[in-house]
Structures are given as C-alpha cells and as structure tokens.
Design a protein around this motif. Structure first.
Motif, PDB file in Angstrom:
ATOM      1  N   LYS A  19      -4.328  10.063  13.321  1.00 54.60           N
ATOM      2  CA  LYS A  19      -3.218  10.126  12.971  1.00 54.60           C
ATOM      3  C   LYS A  19      -2.074  10.461  13.861  1.00 54.60           C
ATOM      4  CE  LYS A  19      -4.631  11.941   8.421  1.00 54.60           C
ATOM      5  NZ  LYS A  19      -4.572  12.563   7.448  1.00 54.60           N
ATOM      6  N   VAL A  67      -1.499   6.256  10.397  1.00 60.08           N
ATOM      7  CA  VAL A  67      -2.961   6.700  10.156  1.00 60.08           C
ATOM      8  C   VAL A  67      -3.841   5.604  10.253  1.00 60.08           C
ATOM      9  CG1 VAL A  67      -4.285   7.576   8.289  1.00 60.08           C
ATOM     10  CG2 VAL A  67      -1.852   8.310   8.463  1.00 60.08           C
ATOM     11  N   GLU A 108      -9.009  13.533  12.892  1.00 57.92           N
ATOM     12  CA  GLU A 108      -9.413  14.104  11.503  1.00 57.92           C
ATOM     13  C   GLU A 108     -10.828  13.755  11.008  1.00 57.92           C
ATOM     14  OE1 GLU A 108      -6.215  15.494   8.820  1.00 57.92           O
ATOM     15  OE2 GLU A 108      -7.206  13.859   7.556  1.00 57.92           O
ATOM     16  N   GLU A 109     -11.483  14.542  10.367  1.00 65.31           N
ATOM     17  CA  GLU A 109     -12.709  14.146   9.764  1.00 65.31           C
ATOM     18  C   GLU A 109     -12.331  13.284   8.691  1.00 65.31           C
ATOM     19  OE1 GLU A 109     -15.051  17.261   6.691  1.00 65.31           O
ATOM     20  OE2 GLU A 109     -13.104  17.868   7.377  1.00 65.31           O
ATOM     21  N   MET A 135     -12.711  12.018   5.026  1.00 66.68           N
ATOM     22  CA  MET A 135     -13.144  12.598   3.526  1.00 66.68           C
ATOM     23  C   MET A 135     -13.182  11.593   2.896  1.00 66.68           C
ATOM     24  SD  MET A 135     -10.367  15.689   3.506  1.00 66.68           S
ATOM     25  CE  MET A 135      -8.803  14.771   3.798  1.00 66.68           C
ATOM     26  N   GLU A 148      -8.243   9.370  -4.430  1.00 70.57           N
ATOM     27  CA  GLU A 148      -7.111  10.006  -3.940  1.00 70.57           C
ATOM     28  C   GLU A 148      -6.218  10.346  -5.105  1.00 70.57           C
ATOM     29  OE1 GLU A 148      -4.960   8.101  -0.535  1.00 70.57           O
ATOM     30  OE2 GLU A 148      -6.844   7.179   0.069  1.00 70.57           O
ATOM     31  N   LYS A 196      -3.002   1.740  -1.926  1.00 68.69           N
ATOM     32  CA  LYS A 196      -2.508   1.426  -0.600  1.00 68.69           C
ATOM     33  C   LYS A 196      -2.412  -0.067   0.137  1.00 68.69           C
ATOM     34  CE  LYS A 196      -0.306   5.449   1.101  1.00 68.69           C
ATOM     35  NZ  LYS A 196      -0.946   6.680   0.303  1.00 68.69           N
ATOM     36  N   ILE A 247      -4.891  15.594   1.993  1.00 68.90           N
ATOM     37  CA  ILE A 247      -4.770  14.565   3.025  1.00 68.90           C
ATOM     38  C   ILE A 247      -3.574  14.658   4.028  1.00 68.90           C
ATOM     39  CG2 ILE A 247      -4.810  12.176   3.644  1.00 68.90           C
ATOM     40  CD1 ILE A 247      -6.107  11.376   0.808  1.00 68.90           C
ATOM     41  N   GLU A 248      -2.456  14.874   3.151  1.00 70.16           N
ATOM     42  CA  GLU A 248      -1.389  14.904   3.802  1.00 70.16           C
ATOM     43  C   GLU A 248      -0.053  15.443   2.982  1.00 70.16           C
ATOM     44  OE1 GLU A 248       1.223  11.339   4.482  1.00 70.16           O
ATOM     45  OE2 GLU A 248       0.556  10.775   2.660  1.00 70.16           O
TER      46      GLU A 248
HETATM   47  P1  AMP Z   1      -1.196   8.481   5.049  1.00 71.48           P
HETATM   48  O1  AMP Z   1      -0.370   7.414   5.489  1.00 71.48           O
HETATM   49  O2  AMP Z   1      -0.968   9.687   5.542  1.00 71.48           O
HETATM   50  O3  AMP Z   1      -0.788   8.830   3.396  1.00 71.48           O
HETATM   51  O4  AMP Z   1      -2.631   7.905   4.907  1.00 71.48           O
HETATM   52  C1  AMP Z   1      -2.905   6.644   4.703  1.00 71.48           C
HETATM   53  C2  AMP Z   1      -4.184   6.809   3.974  1.00 71.48           C
HETATM   54  O5  AMP Z   1      -5.146   7.075   4.823  1.00 71.48           O
HETATM   55  C3  AMP Z   1      -4.434   7.632   2.866  1.00 71.48           C
HETATM   56  O6  AMP Z   1      -4.028   7.217   1.729  1.00 71.48           O
HETATM   57  C4  AMP Z   1      -5.998   7.916   2.844  1.00 71.48           C
HETATM   58  O7  AMP Z   1      -6.311   6.535   2.069  1.00 71.48           O
HETATM   59  C5  AMP Z   1      -6.292   7.428   4.303  1.00 71.48           C
HETATM   60  N1  AMP Z   1      -6.720   8.732   4.857  1.00 71.48           N
HETATM   61  C6  AMP Z   1      -5.887   9.641   5.580  1.00 71.48           C
HETATM   62  N2  AMP Z   1      -6.470  10.844   5.926  1.00 71.48           N
HETATM   63  C7  AMP Z   1      -7.582  10.621   5.586  1.00 71.48           C
HETATM   64  C8  AMP Z   1      -9.005  11.162   5.878  1.00 71.48           C
HETATM   65  N3  AMP Z   1      -9.106  12.142   6.561  1.00 71.48           N
HETATM   66  N4  AMP Z   1     -10.282  10.685   5.440  1.00 71.48           N
HETATM   67  C9  AMP Z   1     -10.203   9.581   4.699  1.00 71.48           C
HETATM   68  N5  AMP Z   1      -8.912   8.811   4.265  1.00 71.48           N
HETATM   69  C10 AMP Z   1      -7.895   9.134   5.136  1.00 71.48           C
END
Ligand code: AMP
Ligand code: GLY
Length: 431
Positions: A143, A153, A185-186, A188, A192, A214, A284-285
């Motif tokens: 990320k 990401v 990051e690990e 997961m 969601e 998404k 996650i965020e």
């Molecule tokens: P974000 O743009 O930060 O919302 O991340 C985009 C998408 O990436 C998220 O909605 C998740 O589907 C996926 N994602 C982000 N972090 C992780 C994680 N640590 N493990 C699994 N999927 C993740």
C-alpha cells in the motif's frame, strides 16, 4: 438554512438530495457541483482544493455551515481555514484527516491504541520492504501510504508481484510522493464492510452498514475501481446487533480517544473499512469522509423520520451530539454505477447520455457528467452515474436498480448486473 456543499460527484449529489429531503427549504450552494446537483443547488465553479476562494464564497453568502465531500479538500486544510475564520464546517482538520491521508499514521495509531487491524511494516526503502515481504509471505498487500485516488493498494498473490509493486512505488515513483512511504501488510480474508460513524470527536452515531463492490466485472472479477456499486443495509449486521457495538467499542472509540489524546480530535464522519475475518472485524483502512458509492445507497435507505442534516449541522458547529439518536435503515437500497467506456484505465469522455424519466423508487445520482455547449448531457469522467433502486426487500431494490441502469444509454456503458450478490446468495441459502 444555507449550506455550502464541497464536491461534485455522486456522493455529493446524494448528500444534496438528503439535505433537501431533511429540510425542503434548504438553500444549497455546490462547489463545483455537477449537472445533477444543479437541479437541487446553485453550482459555483470553485475547485474543491481552492480553500481561500471557498472561504470567501462562504463568507459572502453567509452560509450557515459547510459540508465537505472529498478527502482532497480536507487534506488541503479546508476545515482549519474555515474554523480559524469562525465558520461551521463538517469534516476533520488536516491533522485529523491523516487517518486517511497517511496509512503509516493510521497504522501506528491503531497499533498504539490496540485497534484490531492487519499486521504491517512501514518502509521507505526497498531493502526493508523486501525483508518485510519475505517475513509475511504471499499473498501480501502493498500500500502507498499517501492519497492515490483508490489505486495505491495492490493485493499481491506472489512474492515476485509484491517485490515488483514495492519497487514500483519506492524506486519508480509510480504514485509520486504518495508512494514514497509504503506499508507491507498481511493479507486478510473475509467479507468487507463499510461502517460510517458520525462523531463530534467523542460521541458516535453509526449509519447503516454497507458493502461496496470494488472490482469492475460481475463475480468480483477484473481490475479494482473506485467502486461499481453498493447496497445497504447488510443482513449479517442486522442479524447480529452486537457487531456494530463491537466495532464502535473496539475500533471507533479507541481511535477517537487516541486522536483526542494527540490534541487532534476527529470530528465529522469516520469511515471504517473493515474485513470481517474469522477472528472478528479488522480495520483495512480509515477514510475521513463519506464513501462513494456507499453514500448513494445508505442515505436513501435511511429513515425519513430522522434528520441526518441536523446531526451533521450539530457536528459542524462544534456542538455535542445528543444521546440516543439512531439513524436506522427503513428501506433496502441497491446502487449500480454506470461507468464510461475504458474505465478504470482510460475513461472516454464526451459521449451523449440519455436518461429516461425514473420511476418511483429509483434515484439517479450524477458523478462524471457535464453539459455540452448546446446544453445536452455528456459523459465527463470514469464513473458517470449511480442508479439507486429502493425497495422493501433487497431483491426489489436490486431489480429496480438494474432495470433502470439498463434503460439509461450512452455508448459502451459499463455496469455490473450483480450488485448485492452476497446478500442475495445469503438469502437463497437461508430459505
Ligand atoms: P483501499 O483502496 O485501501 O480501500 O483498498 C482497496 C481494496 O484492497 C480493499 O477494499 C480490499 O479489498 C483490498 N485490501 C486492502 N488491504 C487488504 C488486506 N490487508 N487484505 C486483503 N485485502 C485488502
Ligand atoms: N467506496 C470507497 C471509498 O469511498 O473510498
């Protein structure tokens, strides 16, 4: 009441719609707005990060308060500037918005406050990133720490992919400054959930939870996008009343307490993006504003008997939220995003749009649209429109959303036909 609404996407169109639902006499100014918002508001051509011009406008018009949609305006310090001038505004300060604008900041804060989240290592050089990737193993998530318009990401299935993603961000400047610091990051596993919580910095009022979609294509395939659809409410939450209380107690309350302790209280809307893992919800965020397209589903699903506007105005004025306010969903809502040809890589613009008259229980929110010089409506961005269907059941809401999504026309329109599939699958399994 006069409100300045900052932004010009589908989220802001839904916010304008809700402001008007809650208070039919409200006068809305939108900067910059869009052709859909223009039906509810006076649009003014000021960009969302032109904070000085926004302040001047708000002062000239004597608006009662300002509602900020996009994170870019918050990152530009709009709240700091408006507060310094004594103007009520809904949205966190620049320091508090770091919960979204710096993933390194929010990860450190979560770890220090024992908020459940994925294990991660923050890196600024490739050698330490590679050590972290080797230690975590694949799959692993890379990320960019800063704002990258939803693209920073990368979920990597292999170690090679992860090393390449880290190298692209740290050495090839793929996301500019946003990727100069990264998180390894690990990965997961789970479903969601998007949980929006209105807060005065301490007290919390959750909105009905939603699920975003998404990926571009049906079946959650294809590239990641800003979001192709959403629905609310989510039955796994409705059936497990303890879940949201648990999220408030283990995630939101400690985060707000940590922000107060730093001297940077968070007010406005905290968006917790959660993974419902086998070991419970994990963050996650965080985002520091309403989600898009979840807002286009959540606001129409909300009971008409409560005023979201009153809650937001209270927060904007810096006052204490009353206890016992509940913002429950009374209807089901499914939002289908209509995206332009070429989205997400290279959306084509300028295609003529035809929107038939929507039937009852269908709302059309504009995102990437504009008026051509001859007054006709044309595409002007990746996500063009969001079509929300309402119903007493999710099936009904989905059918209304889908039928109208199909009825809108522009060349090479892209949309998913399965928004809400997890929910419908759950129901099919339950009956
Ligand atoms: P974000 O743009 O930060 O919302 O991340 C985009 C998408 O990436 C998220 O909605 C998740 O589907 C996926 N994602 C982000 N972090 C992780 C994680 N640590 N493990 C699994 N999927 C993740
Ligand atoms: N729906 C994802 C976001 O607003 O960031």
């Amino acid at each position: 009441m006069k409100v300045l609404l900052v932004g010009g996407g589908g989220r802001e169109h839904a916010l304008a719609w809700r402001l008007r639902q809650d208070d039919p006499t409200v006068q809305i100014f939108a900067a910059p707005g869009n052709p859909g918002i223009a039906e509810l508001a006076t649009c003014v051509p000021i960009g969302v990060t032109d904070v000085d011009a926004l302040l001047r406008f708000a002062q000239e018009q004597s608006v009662d308060w300002t509602l900020v949609g996009p994170e870019a305006a918050l990152a530009a310090g709009i709240t700091d500037v408006f507060r310094a001038a004594g103007l009520p505004i809904f949205g966190p300060t620049r320091a508090a918005a770091q919960l979204e604008t710096s993933k390194a900041f929010s990860k450190t804060l979560m770890v220090d406050a024992s908020v459940p989240t994925g294990r991660a290592v923050t890196c600024t050089d490739l050698a330490s990133a590679i050590r972290a990737i080797d230690a975590l193993g694949a799959p692993v998530v890379i990320k960019a720490s800063g704002l990258a318009a939803g693209k920073g990401v990368i979920v990597c299935q292999t170690m090679d992919e992860a090393r390449a993603a880290a190298a692209a961000m740290l050495e090839e400047n793929a996301f500019g400054d946003a990727g100069a610091t990264i998180l390894v990051e690990e990965f997961m596993e789970g479903e969601e959930l998007s949980v929006f919580v209105l807060t005065d910095g301490e007290r919390m009022i959750p909105l009905p939870a939603a699920q975003d979609h998404k990926r571009l294509l049906d079946g959650d395939r294809g590239p990641n996008t800003g979001g192709m659809g959403a629905y609310a409410p989510v039955s796994i939450v409705e059936r497990e009343p303890g879940l949201i209380d648990d999220v408030l107690a283990t995630v939101v309350a400690p985060t707000l307490a940590a922000m107060r302790a730093r001297g940077t209280p968070f007010t406005g809307l905290l968006y917790a993006g959660l993974m419902l893992t086998a070991n419970g919800p994990r963050v996650i965020e965080f985002n520091c504003r309403f989600g898009d397209p979840e807002t286009q589903a959540v606001l129409p699903a909300l009971s008409a008997d409560v005023s979201l506007t009153a809650v937001m105005a209270t927060i904007a004025r810096g006052e204490r939220l009353p206890d016992g306010v509940r913002l429950d969903a009374t209807r089901a809502a499914v939002t289908t995003v209509l995206a332009a040809s070429g989205y997400p890589e290279r959306p084509r613009t300028g295609d003529a749009i035809d929107i038939p008259e929507p039937p009852a229980d269908v709302l059309v929110f504009h995102a990437g649209t504009k008026r051509a010089p001859n007054g006709s409506l044309v595409t002007a961005g990746g996500r063009v429109l969001a079509v929300t269907g309402l119903g007493d059941s999710l099936d009904e809401a989905q059918r209304r959303s889908q039928e109208f999504a199909a009825a809108v026309t522009f060349d090479d329109k892209q949309f998913r036909t399965d928004i809400g599939w997890r929910e419908l699958a759950r129901r099919a399994g339950a009956t």
